[in-house]
Design a protein around this motif. Sequence first.
Motif, PDB file in Angstrom:
ATOM      1  N   SER A 186       0.838  -1.210   0.000  1.00 47.72           N
ATOM      2  CA  SER A 186       0.000   0.000   0.000  1.00 47.72           C
ATOM      3  C   SER A 186       0.866   1.250   0.000  1.00 47.72           C
ATOM      4  CB  SER A 186      -0.903   0.009   1.234  1.00 47.72           C
ATOM      5  OG  SER A 186      -1.718  -1.139   1.258  1.00 47.72           O
ATOM      6  N   ARG A 187       0.296   2.330  -0.526  1.00 51.22           N
ATOM      7  CA  ARG A 187       1.026   3.596  -0.598  1.00 51.22           C
ATOM      8  C   ARG A 187       0.903   4.402   0.697  1.00 51.22           C
ATOM      9  NH1 ARG A 187      -0.153   6.952  -5.852  1.00 51.22           N
ATOM     10  NH2 ARG A 187       1.645   8.050  -4.977  1.00 51.22           N
ATOM     11  N   THR A 188      -0.219   4.273   1.403  1.00 55.87           N
ATOM     12  CA  THR A 188      -0.422   5.052   2.635  1.00 55.87           C
ATOM     13  C   THR A 188      -0.538   4.116   3.834  1.00 55.87           C
ATOM     14  OG1 THR A 188      -2.830   5.054   2.482  1.00 55.87           O
ATOM     15  CG2 THR A 188      -1.644   6.841   1.347  1.00 55.87           C
ATOM     16  N   TYR A 189      -0.254   4.700   5.013  1.00 61.26           N
ATOM     17  CA  TYR A 189      -0.357   3.915   6.240  1.00 61.26           C
ATOM     18  C   TYR A 189      -1.801   3.512   6.517  1.00 61.26           C
ATOM     19  CZ  TYR A 189       4.496   5.026   7.390  1.00 61.26           C
ATOM     20  OH  TYR A 189       5.859   5.122   7.369  1.00 61.26           O
ATOM     21  N   LYS A 190      -2.721   4.368   6.161  1.00 63.60           N
ATOM     22  CA  LYS A 190      -4.130   4.053   6.400  1.00 63.60           C
ATOM     23  C   LYS A 190      -4.516   2.761   5.682  1.00 63.60           C
ATOM     24  CE  LYS A 190      -8.752   6.083   6.046  1.00 63.60           C
ATOM     25  NZ  LYS A 190      -9.519   7.284   5.634  1.00 63.60           N
ATOM     26  N   LYS A 191      -4.109   2.648   4.406  1.00 61.57           N
ATOM     27  CA  LYS A 191      -4.429   1.470   3.613  1.00 61.57           C
ATOM     28  C   LYS A 191      -3.639   0.253   4.097  1.00 61.57           C
ATOM     29  CE  LYS A 191      -6.676  -0.262   0.082  1.00 61.57           C
ATOM     30  NZ  LYS A 191      -8.150  -0.333   0.105  1.00 61.57           N
ATOM     31  N   ALA A 192      -2.380   0.511   4.503  1.00 61.50           N
ATOM     32  CA  ALA A 192      -1.537  -0.591   4.963  1.00 61.50           C
ATOM     33  C   ALA A 192      -2.106  -1.214   6.224  1.00 61.50           C
ATOM     34  CB  ALA A 192      -0.114  -0.099   5.196  1.00 61.50           C
ATOM     35  N   LEU A 193      -2.549  -0.374   7.169  1.00 65.15           N
ATOM     36  CA  LEU A 193      -3.115  -0.897   8.409  1.00 65.15           C
ATOM     37  C   LEU A 193      -4.423  -1.608   8.147  1.00 65.15           C
ATOM     38  CD1 LEU A 193      -2.390   2.139  10.789  1.00 65.15           C
ATOM     39  CD2 LEU A 193      -1.139  -0.019  10.664  1.00 65.15           C
ATOM     40  N   SER A 194      -5.250  -1.014   7.289  1.00 66.62           N
ATOM     41  CA  SER A 194      -6.545  -1.619   6.974  1.00 66.62           C
ATOM     42  C   SER A 194      -6.361  -2.999   6.349  1.00 66.62           C
ATOM     43  CB  SER A 194      -7.332  -0.708   6.041  1.00 66.62           C
ATOM     44  OG  SER A 194      -8.558  -1.302   5.657  1.00 66.62           O
ATOM     45  N   ASN A 195      -5.396  -3.137   5.433  1.00 65.72           N
ATOM     46  CA  ASN A 195      -5.153  -4.411   4.754  1.00 65.72           C
ATOM     47  C   ASN A 195      -4.622  -5.473   5.714  1.00 65.72           C
ATOM     48  OD1 ASN A 195      -6.025  -3.424   2.311  1.00 65.72           O
ATOM     49  ND2 ASN A 195      -3.968  -2.879   1.577  1.00 65.72           N
TER      50      ASN A 195
END
Length: 347
Positions: A57-66
């Motif tokens: 993921s490009r952002t931390y928000k997406k990385a944590l969600s995934n």
Amino acid sequence: MVEKITSYLKKYFSNGPKFIFMSVSIILIALTVLIFSTRKTITVSVDGQDKQITTFSRTYKKALSNNNIVVGPKDKTTPSLDSRVEEGKKISIKRAVKVHVEADGKQVTIESAEQNVEKMLQAEGIGLQDFDKVYPAKDLAIKDGLKVVITRVETKEVKENKKIDYTTVVKKDDEMEQGKNKVIQEGQLGEKETVTKVIYENGKEVSRKVITEIIKKQPVQKVVAMGTLSTYTPSRGGKVAYTKSMRMRATAYTADYESTGKSPGNAGFGITATGTVAKRNSNSYSSIAVDPRVIPLGTKLYVDGYGYAVAEDTGGAIKGNKIDLFFNSSSEADNWGVRWVNVYVVK
């Protein structure tokens, strides 16, 4: 990217098996490079507990969600969730805890991940005035279940005009009968301006202190004269005002030779020690002999049973607590005899 590589190969190589093989090989290499360039390993710290995750993921928000890491609305992250993910970097998550706040007559429970009480209040928009009290201390780190109490403190300065009571002075008056009094000067109230500092906590007064006081008008004391003159009421009526009373032995004398050793025709016959003519006046002052060391000559007296008298004479036998009363005749003197009487010094 793959389309650009394919177009390049068609330009420089003819169609055929060789071309197909090379195209597939290059595409696989490009995809491998692309995958490895977007794959990143980062550290996620939740309330100090670290773990590593791999993300594309490009952002931390997406990385944590995934990775099924939920960030609550009041949780705090460093860096922000919208920041770009970088290889080997770390994102810290501080979970919000429940804090109970009592202020302005209300009790609320809020969630906060702020560092301490002060920052929590600021984040929640709970303002503090200069003198407000916060318990516990504002620099205390917040924790789950913490109770914070805010006491609103208000200070006011109250200006008032107040009356000043006058004092009453009592002066003895030996010209006035005992038990009587007279106002010589009426008292007047004074006036002062006071400024009082009043402190309120949550709207209730807790203290007040006078900080300035200005006398605008001095009070005037009241002066009262109090009579000290004693009175005696003789059996014959009337009232005798006196300053002193004595119990004395009273004898009687006349102007004759037996009493004075002088006969009519003698220059000193009937003359008192003070040079007056001895007299007996039942309606006024009569002459009596005294010991001047006890009763000064000229003193006006009232002798019980005799009447008003003046100390005008002395006698050789009149010493100490004795007096000698003048009568006009020997029969009157004999009738008096010797008595113990009350003698009053007349005012």
